[in-house]
Design a protein around this motif. Structure first.
Motif, PDB file in Angstrom:
ATOM      1  N   ARG A  55       0.822  -1.306  -0.133  1.00 27.78           N
ATOM      2  CA  ARG A  55       0.017  -0.112  -0.159  1.00 27.78           C
ATOM      3  C   ARG A  55       0.799   1.231   0.068  1.00 27.78           C
ATOM      4  O   ARG A  55       0.536   2.232  -0.794  1.00 27.78           O
ATOM      5  CB  ARG A  55      -1.280  -0.056   1.191  1.00 27.78           C
ATOM      6  CG  ARG A  55      -2.257  -0.970   0.902  1.00 27.78           C
ATOM      7  CD  ARG A  55      -3.261  -0.591   2.045  1.00 27.78           C
ATOM      8  NE  ARG A  55      -2.660  -0.865   3.213  1.00 27.78           N
ATOM      9  CZ  ARG A  55      -2.659  -2.261   4.098  1.00 27.78           C
ATOM     10  NH1 ARG A  55      -3.177  -3.205   3.654  1.00 27.78           N
ATOM     11  NH2 ARG A  55      -2.000  -2.076   5.455  1.00 27.78           N
ATOM     12  N   PHE A  56       1.929   1.206   0.742  1.00 33.99           N
ATOM     13  CA  PHE A  56       2.842   2.365   0.786  1.00 33.99           C
ATOM     14  C   PHE A  56       3.413   2.682  -0.534  1.00 33.99           C
ATOM     15  O   PHE A  56       3.587   3.650  -1.132  1.00 33.99           O
ATOM     16  CB  PHE A  56       4.058   2.126   1.864  1.00 33.99           C
ATOM     17  CG  PHE A  56       4.910   3.450   1.873  1.00 33.99           C
ATOM     18  CD1 PHE A  56       4.268   4.637   2.236  1.00 33.99           C
ATOM     19  CD2 PHE A  56       5.936   3.340   1.610  1.00 33.99           C
ATOM     20  CE1 PHE A  56       5.034   5.809   2.502  1.00 33.99           C
ATOM     21  CE2 PHE A  56       6.817   4.482   1.618  1.00 33.99           C
ATOM     22  CZ  PHE A  56       6.406   5.622   2.218  1.00 33.99           C
ATOM     23  N   GLY A  57       3.764   1.540  -1.160  1.00 34.16           N
ATOM     24  CA  GLY A  57       4.376   1.705  -2.829  1.00 34.16           C
ATOM     25  C   GLY A  57       3.380   2.351  -3.450  1.00 34.16           C
ATOM     26  O   GLY A  57       3.649   3.460  -4.403  1.00 34.16           O
ATOM     27  N   ILE A  58       2.227   1.638  -3.546  1.00 28.25           N
ATOM     28  CA  ILE A  58       0.991   2.305  -4.353  1.00 28.25           C
ATOM     29  C   ILE A  58       0.744   3.900  -3.846  1.00 28.25           C
ATOM     30  O   ILE A  58       0.721   4.658  -4.941  1.00 28.25           O
ATOM     31  CB  ILE A  58      -0.236   1.662  -4.184  1.00 28.25           C
ATOM     32  CG1 ILE A  58      -0.312   0.174  -4.878  1.00 28.25           C
ATOM     33  CG2 ILE A  58      -1.395   2.547  -4.764  1.00 28.25           C
ATOM     34  CD1 ILE A  58      -1.158  -0.779  -4.463  1.00 28.25           C
ATOM     35  N   PHE A  59       0.965   4.300  -2.661  1.00 29.12           N
ATOM     36  CA  PHE A  59       0.515   5.737  -2.393  1.00 29.12           C
ATOM     37  C   PHE A  59       1.633   6.436  -3.059  1.00 29.12           C
ATOM     38  O   PHE A  59       1.538   7.533  -3.258  1.00 29.12           O
ATOM     39  CB  PHE A  59       0.669   5.795  -0.761  1.00 29.12           C
ATOM     40  CG  PHE A  59       0.618   7.198  -0.176  1.00 29.12           C
ATOM     41  CD1 PHE A  59      -0.598   7.971  -0.121  1.00 29.12           C
ATOM     42  CD2 PHE A  59       1.804   7.613   0.509  1.00 29.12           C
ATOM     43  CE1 PHE A  59      -0.256   8.950   0.162  1.00 29.12           C
ATOM     44  CE2 PHE A  59       1.513   8.929   0.764  1.00 29.12           C
ATOM     45  CZ  PHE A  59       0.794   9.689   0.988  1.00 29.12           C
ATOM     46  N   VAL A  60       2.988   5.979  -2.857  1.00 28.06           N
ATOM     47  CA  VAL A  60       4.059   6.868  -3.563  1.00 28.06           C
ATOM     48  C   VAL A  60       3.970   7.138  -4.939  1.00 28.06           C
ATOM     49  O   VAL A  60       4.207   8.208  -5.370  1.00 28.06           O
ATOM     50  CB  VAL A  60       5.562   6.245  -2.959  1.00 28.06           C
ATOM     51  CG1 VAL A  60       6.439   7.005  -3.803  1.00 28.06           C
ATOM     52  CG2 VAL A  60       5.880   6.405  -1.615  1.00 28.06           C
TER      53      VAL A  60
END
Length: 72
Positions: free
Chosen positions: A43-48
């Motif tokens: 999710r953090f990768g998608i957020f970035v």
């Protein structure tokens, strides 16, 4: 700082966001982690990665402003 320089910086920031998103998504999704840790990393990768369109839109606006300055 000129509008052209800001536009170039924002374009590079958008590309960096895409690369960082891929790197975060790939490194945070290891097989030895719990399901929650792996999901958080993904999710953090998608957020970035979601930052990239904003950077590209802003770069386009600054590029348009630079073109208008050049034509005046």
């Amino acid at each position: 700082m000129s509008n052209r320089s800001i536009s170039n910086f924002l374009t590079v920031a958008g590309l960096a966001s895409i690369l960082a998103s891929i790197a975060i998504w790939a490194t945070q999704g290891g097989t030895e982690k719990t399901h929650e840790e792996k999901s958080h990393g993904e999710r953090f990768g998608i957020f970035v990665g979601l930052w990239a369109p904003t950077f590209f839109i802003l770069a386009n606006k600054y590029n348009d402003a630079a073109i208008l300055e050049d034509n005046e």
